[in-house]
Motif scaffolding. Structure first.
Motif, PDB file in Angstrom:
ATOM      1  N   PHE A  19      -5.909  10.129  -2.579  1.00  0.00           N
ATOM      2  CA  PHE A  19      -6.433   8.868  -2.058  1.00  0.00           C
ATOM      3  C   PHE A  19      -7.622   9.081  -1.125  1.00  0.00           C
ATOM      4  CE2 PHE A  19      -3.207   5.433  -2.907  1.00  0.00           C
ATOM      5  CZ  PHE A  19      -2.406   6.183  -3.746  1.00  0.00           C
ATOM      6  N   GLU A  60       0.831  -1.205   0.000  1.00  0.00           N
ATOM      7  CA  GLU A  60       0.000   0.000   0.000  1.00  0.00           C
ATOM      8  C   GLU A  60       0.867   1.257   0.000  1.00  0.00           C
ATOM      9  OE1 GLU A  60      -3.564   0.741   0.591  1.00  0.00           O
ATOM     10  OE2 GLU A  60      -3.618  -1.183  -0.454  1.00  0.00           O
ATOM     11  N   ALA A  61       1.870   1.213   0.880  1.00  0.00           N
ATOM     12  CA  ALA A  61       2.764   2.364   0.994  1.00  0.00           C
ATOM     13  C   ALA A  61       3.561   2.536  -0.297  1.00  0.00           C
ATOM     14  CB  ALA A  61       3.700   2.177   2.185  1.00  0.00           C
ATOM     15  N   VAL A 117      -2.152   6.791   2.931  1.00  0.00           N
ATOM     16  CA  VAL A 117      -1.405   5.821   3.734  1.00  0.00           C
ATOM     17  C   VAL A 117      -0.457   6.549   4.689  1.00  0.00           C
ATOM     18  CG1 VAL A 117       0.054   3.771   3.592  1.00  0.00           C
ATOM     19  CG2 VAL A 117      -1.465   4.345   1.700  1.00  0.00           C
ATOM     20  N   PHE A 161       2.697   1.717  -3.308  1.00  0.00           N
ATOM     21  CA  PHE A 161       1.840   2.280  -4.356  1.00  0.00           C
ATOM     22  C   PHE A 161       1.612   3.775  -4.128  1.00  0.00           C
ATOM     23  CE2 PHE A 161      -2.488   3.304  -5.938  1.00  0.00           C
ATOM     24  CZ  PHE A 161      -2.199   3.241  -7.291  1.00  0.00           C
ATOM     25  N   TYR A 162       1.443   4.138  -2.879  1.00  0.00           N
ATOM     26  CA  TYR A 162       1.221   5.549  -2.562  1.00  0.00           C
ATOM     27  C   TYR A 162       2.386   6.412  -3.065  1.00  0.00           C
ATOM     28  CZ  TYR A 162      -0.019   9.685   0.216  1.00  0.00           C
ATOM     29  OH  TYR A 162      -0.355  10.946   0.621  1.00  0.00           O
ATOM     30  N   LEU A 163       3.604   5.957  -2.786  1.00  0.00           N
ATOM     31  CA  LEU A 163       4.778   6.721  -3.211  1.00  0.00           C
ATOM     32  C   LEU A 163       4.891   6.748  -4.733  1.00  0.00           C
ATOM     33  CD1 LEU A 163       7.408   5.444  -0.603  1.00  0.00           C
ATOM     34  CD2 LEU A 163       6.075   7.536  -0.519  1.00  0.00           C
ATOM     35  N   GLN A 164       4.640   5.593  -5.351  1.00  0.00           N
ATOM     36  CA  GLN A 164       4.721   5.526  -6.815  1.00  0.00           C
ATOM     37  C   GLN A 164       3.694   6.449  -7.464  1.00  0.00           C
ATOM     38  OE1 GLN A 164       4.723   1.007  -6.832  1.00  0.00           O
ATOM     39  NE2 GLN A 164       5.668   1.461  -8.801  1.00  0.00           N
ATOM     40  N   ALA A 165       2.522   6.499  -6.846  1.00  0.00           N
ATOM     41  CA  ALA A 165       1.450   7.322  -7.404  1.00  0.00           C
ATOM     42  C   ALA A 165       1.793   8.808  -7.341  1.00  0.00           C
ATOM     43  CB  ALA A 165       0.140   7.057  -6.657  1.00  0.00           C
ATOM     44  N   ILE A 190       2.989   6.627   6.477  1.00  0.00           N
ATOM     45  CA  ILE A 190       4.286   5.990   6.246  1.00  0.00           C
ATOM     46  C   ILE A 190       5.304   6.489   7.266  1.00  0.00           C
ATOM     47  CG2 ILE A 190       6.003   5.376   4.527  1.00  0.00           C
ATOM     48  CD1 ILE A 190       4.042   5.959   2.368  1.00  0.00           C
TER      49      ILE A 190
END
Ligand SMILES: Nc1ncnc2c1ncn2[C@@H]1O[C@H](COP(=O)(O)OP(=O)(O)O)[C@@H](O)[C@H]1O
Ligand SMILES: [Mg+2]
Lengths: 430, 253
Positions: B84, A378-379, B88, A381-385, B90
Motif C-alpha cells: 500500500f 480501510e482496515a 493502514v 480491505f488491508y487485511l483482506q488484501a 490497525i
C-alpha cells in the motif's frame, strides 16, 4: 393487574412477614415499602428509564413480582458456563435465595446469610446505607423482597486467596428473583468477585439483584459480571460501591445475551486518593437490549475515575449508555475519564449514549468522548488484501476493538473465558 | 500472467481509469510512472479488489482466471500482493497473529498444510533478515505508531512472508531515506524469480536505479500514454511530465 399498580398495593406485601426483622432492618424495609407505594415502578419515558421501558416489558412478559420459589436445579444447569480452570469459592443462589447445597467455599471466608432477625455490627452499619430505596424503584423492590442477605466480610489486611463467584441459578417461571449481597471490608483487604446468572435457553424470569460494596481505606476490590442469559431474561441489577480513602475498586462487565438487561453501577469516592475503574463491554445480537447506567461521585479531592464502555451491536439489538460524573466543589485535583465507543453492524441496531458531567470543582481533569460508527473499511480491505477472509478480518478488527476493555482482568481463567466468549460472539475463530 | 484489457473504473461516477491495457509476463518488472492524480493508486487498488471502485468496462485475467470475479482475499491467495501507498494502522491487531492467519489462510487455499507455531516463527525470522526489520516492530499492533519508513518496510516484509506471484508496489519508495530505499529494493530483488513479476508504481526514477525495470509505462489521466524501457524513466527524470501532458492534451484537442 398492571405491575405499576401491583407494586403499590397492600396485597403485594401480604406474603411478607416483616415482624421478625431486627429494628434497623425493619426501618430500612419500611422506608423501601413506602418509597415503592409512593413512586411505583418507572413510568414510560421516565428520565432514568427513558430508553428502557422496563415496566412495559415486565407487563408484556406477564412477570409476577412475587419472589420466586426455589426450584430443582438440574445437574446440567450447574455445569453451565463453568469457567474452566477457575479455582473459586462458590456462593450459589436458587432463584435469588442462598443455596447451601450448591455453595462451597473455604472455611476461612467470612460468609453470613442474614435473615434479618439478628444483625452483626458491620451488617447493621452498612446494609442499606449505600443503596437508597428512594433513588430507584428496583432498589426499593429488592429491599422489600430479598429474603436473605449474603454478607461477606473481609477483615483487616485479609487477602482472599481465591476469587468468590456468585452463581445465580434461574428457573423458567416468569417470577422474580431478588438476590441481595453485601460485601464489606476493613483496611488493606483485597479480593475479587465474579457474578454469573445461569439459566436454560428459553427461560423467562426477572432478576432484580442488588449488591452493596463497602471499600474500606486502602482496600483493593474487583467485581466482575458476565451476562450470558436466556434471550427472554429480564434483569435490573444495581451495584452500589462506597469507597474510602486510597481504595481501588474495579468493575468489569461483559454482556452477551439477555432480553432486557439494565445495569446500574453507582460509585461514591468518599476519601482522597481513591480510584474507581469501570469497564463494560456489550456484544449484542438478536433482540438483546442492554442499558448501562453508571455514576461516579467524586466527593473528595485527589481521586481518579476511569470509565471505558464499548459495544458492538448487530441485528436489532439495542444499547444504552448513560455515564454520570459528579465532581463536588471540594473534590479538587480530580481526574475523571469516560469513554464510550460503539460499532453498529446492522442498520437495525441502535445505541443511545449520553455522558452527563456535573463539575463544581475548578482544578480538575475531566474528559469524555463517545463514538458510534461502522467497521473501518480501510482496515478491512488491508487485511483482506493479505489473504485474510472477510469473516476473519471482520472478527479480527472487532476483537481488537473490544479487547482492551477486559485486558486488565487479572484472573487468568476468567479473562480467558471472557476472551473465548468474545471470540465466539464476534466469529473470531480464525 | 497478468493481462489487462481496456480497463475502465470509476468511483461514485467519476471515471478514473479510462481504458488501461497492460501485459505482464513472469519474470518481468514493470514500472508505472505518472504525475500525481493520474490513477496509479487506483489501478493498484482495482487490481487488489478494493470495492469502492466500480469497473465499468474491460477485463483483467491473472494466471488464466478472471481476476475481477475474485474477492480481495482470493486475489491475494492467488498470488497478488499490493504494497500500500498508505499502509493502514490497525490498533489491537497483533502483527504476528495477523500474519499467521494470513499465511495459513493462503496456504489453506492452495491446499497446503497450515504452518505450526514453530515453523511459522522460523519463517518469520528468515524473512525478517531479508528486509532488516526489527523484531520489536512485529510485537506491536499492526503498523500502529510506525514511522513512514517502518510501514513501508513492513509491507515488504509481509510480501516476503506471502511470496506472491505478482507484487504491486505502490510508491513504496516515497518517504524512504536512501538507506531504507536500498534495503527495501534489496528485499524486492531477492524475492524476484523467473516465475514472479513486479509492478513498481513510482514517480521518481531513483527507485529504478535499484529495481531495474524491463518496461516503463506512463499513466496520465487514466490511460497508459507512453511505454518504453528504462531509458524512458531517465528521460522523465530529466524533462518532467510536461512534454507528455502536452503531447496527450494536444492530441486530444
Ligand atoms: N475515493 C475517491 N473519491 C473521489 N476521487 C478519488 C478517490 N480516490 C481517488 N480519487 C481521484 O482519482 C484520481 C486518481 O487518484 P490516484 O489513483 O490516487 O492517483 P495517483 O496514485 O496516480 O496519484 C485523482 O484525481 C483522485 O483525486
Ligand atoms: Mg498514488
Amino acid at each position: 393487574m398492571e405491575l405499576t399498580q401491583q407494586a403499590q398495593t397492600a396485597e403485594f406485601f401480604k406474603r411478607l412477614n416483616p415482624n421478625k426483622l431486627a429494628q434497623n432492618r425493619l426501618d430500612i424495609f419500611n422506608q423501601a415499602k413506602e418509597a415503592l407505594i409512593k413512586n411505583g415502578l418507572p413510568k414510560l419515558k421516565e428520565e432514568e428509564y427513558k430508553f428502557t421501558a422496563i415496566t412495559k416489558t415486565l407487563d408484556k412478559a406477564k412477570v409476577s413480582l412475587l419472589p420466586a420459589e426455589k426450584f430443582d436445579i438440574s445437574a446440567s444447569l450447574t455445569r453451565k458456563e463453568v469457567i474452566a480452570d477457575l479455582d473459586a469459592d462458590i456462593i450459589a443462589f436458587n432463584n435469588g435465595v442462598y443455596d447451601a447445597n450448591l455453595s462451597s467455599y473455604s472455611p476461612s471466608l467470612n460468609v453470613n446469610v442474614e435473615d434479618g432477625s439478628t444483625e452483626t455490627a458491620s451488617f447493621k452499619k452498612h446494609f442499606g446505607s449505600y443503596a437508597k430505596a428512594d433513588k430507584d424503584a428496583f432498589i426499593a423492590l429488592n429491599t422489600v423482597y430479598a429474603k436473605e442477605v449474603v454478607h461477606i466480610h473481609l477483615a483487616k489486611k485479609e487477602v482472599l486467596t481465591k476469587p468468590v463467584i456468585f452463581r445465580y441459578y434461574q428457573s423458567n417461571n416468569q417470577e422474580t428473583s431478588y438476590p441481595r449481597v453485601l460485601i464489606t471490608s476493613e483496611e488493606f483487604a483485597e479480593g475479587a468477585f465474579i457474578e454469573q446468572i445461569i439459566s436454560e435457553e428459553g427461560s423467562g424470569y426477572f432478576i432484580n439483584g442488588l449488591t452493596e460494596i463497602y471499600c474500606a481505606e486502602n482496600t483493593h476490590l474487583q467485581y466482575h459480571k458476565v451476562q450470558k442469559q436466556s434471550k427472554e431474561a429480564i434483569e435490573v441489577n444495581t451495584l452500589e460501591v462506597f469507597q474510602e480513602k486510597s481504595s481501588t475498586f474495579s468493575s468489569y462487565l461483559l454482556s452477551l445475551q439477555g432480553g432486557m438487561l439494565r445495569n446500574n453501577l453507582n460509585i461514591t469516592l468518599n476519601g482522597s486518593g481513591g480510584e474507581a475503574n469501570m469497564n463494560g463491554l456489550y456484544l449484542l445480537n438478536g433482540q438483546s437490549h442492554v442499558d448501562n447506567h453508571t455514576s461516579v461521585d467524586h466527593r473528595e479531592p485527589h481521586c481518579n475515575s476511569n470509565e471505558l464502555y464499548k459495544g458492538v451491536l448487530d441485528d436489532s439489538s439495542r444499547g444504552v449508555f448513560n455515564g454520570k460524573i459528579y465532581v463536588r466543589r471540594i473534590a479538587q485535583k480530580t481526574n475523571a475519564f469516560q469513554q464510550n465507543n460503539n460499532i453498529l453492524l446492522s442498520e437495525d441496531a441502535t445505541i443511545n449514549t449520553k455522558p452527563q458531567l456535573e463539575i463544581w470543582a475548578d482544578d480538575v481533569k475531566c474528559s469524555h468522548g463517545c463514538t458510534t460508527g461502522q467497521l473501518d473499511e480501510e482496515a478491512l480491505f488491508y487485511l483482506q488484501a493479505r489473504g485474510v477472509g472477510k469473516v476473519s478480518a471482520r472478527a479480527m478488527l472487532l476483537e481488537a476493538f473490544a479487547a482492551d476493555v477486559i485486558a486488565n482482568v487479572s484472573i487468568d481463567s476468567l479473562r480467558n473465558y471472557m476472551i473465548d466468549n468474545i471470540k465466539e460472539r464476534l466469529g473470531a475463530h480464525y | 500472467m497478468l493481462s489487462i484489457k481496456n480497463l475502465h473504473a470509476n468511483i461514485e461516477g467519476t471515471e478514473i481509469l479510462r481504458g488501461i491495457n497492460l501485459e505482464v509476463k513472469p519474470g518481468e518488472v514493470h514500472a508505472i510512472m505518472g504525475p500525481n492524480g493520474s490513477g496509479k493508486s487506483t489501478l493498484a487498488s482495482v487490481l487488489a479488489g478494493r470495492e469502492e471502485y466500480e469497473v465499468s468496462e474491460g477485463e483483467v485475467s491473472f494466471l488464466g482466471k478472471d481476476l475481477l470475479d475474485l474477492s480481495p482475499e482470493d486475489r491475494a491467495r492467488e498470488g497478488i500482493f499490493l504494497a500500500f501507498q498508505y499502509p493502514v494502522e490497525i490498533p489491537g491487531v497483533s502483527s504476528t497473529n495477523f500474519l499467521k492467519t494470513a499465511v495459513n489462510q493462503v496456504r489453506e487455499y492452495r491446499g497446503q498444510e497450515p504452518l505450526d507455531a514453530v515453523s511459522f516463527l522460523s519463517l518469520m525470522k528468515s524473512k525478517m533478515g531479508l528486509v532488516e526489520i526489527d523484531q520489536k516492530l512485529l510485537s506491536r499492533s499492526l503498523n500502529e505508531g510506525f514511522s513512514g519508513g517502518e510501514k513501508k518496510r513492513n509491507e515488504i516484509f509481509q510480501m516476503a512472508m506471502l511470496e506472491p506471484k505478482l507484487a504491486i508496489l505502490d510508491e513504496t519508495d516515497s518517504g524512504l531515506d536512501i538507506d531504507a530505499l536500498r534495503i527495501v529494493a534489496n528485499g524486492v530483488n531477492k524475492l524476484k524469480s523467473a516465475d514472479n513479476a513486479t509492478i513498481v508504481v513510482t514517480h521518481y526514477q531513483r527507485l529504478l536505479d535499484y529495481i531495474v525495470p524491463d518496461y516503463v509505462h506512463v499513466l496520465y489521466k487514466g490511460r497508459i500514454v507512453k511505454s518504453g524501457t528504462k531509458e524512458l524513466a531517465l528521460e522523465l527524470e530529466e524533462k518532467g511530465y510536461d512534454w507528455i501532458k502536452e503531447e496527450v492534451d494536444g492530441a486530444t484537442v
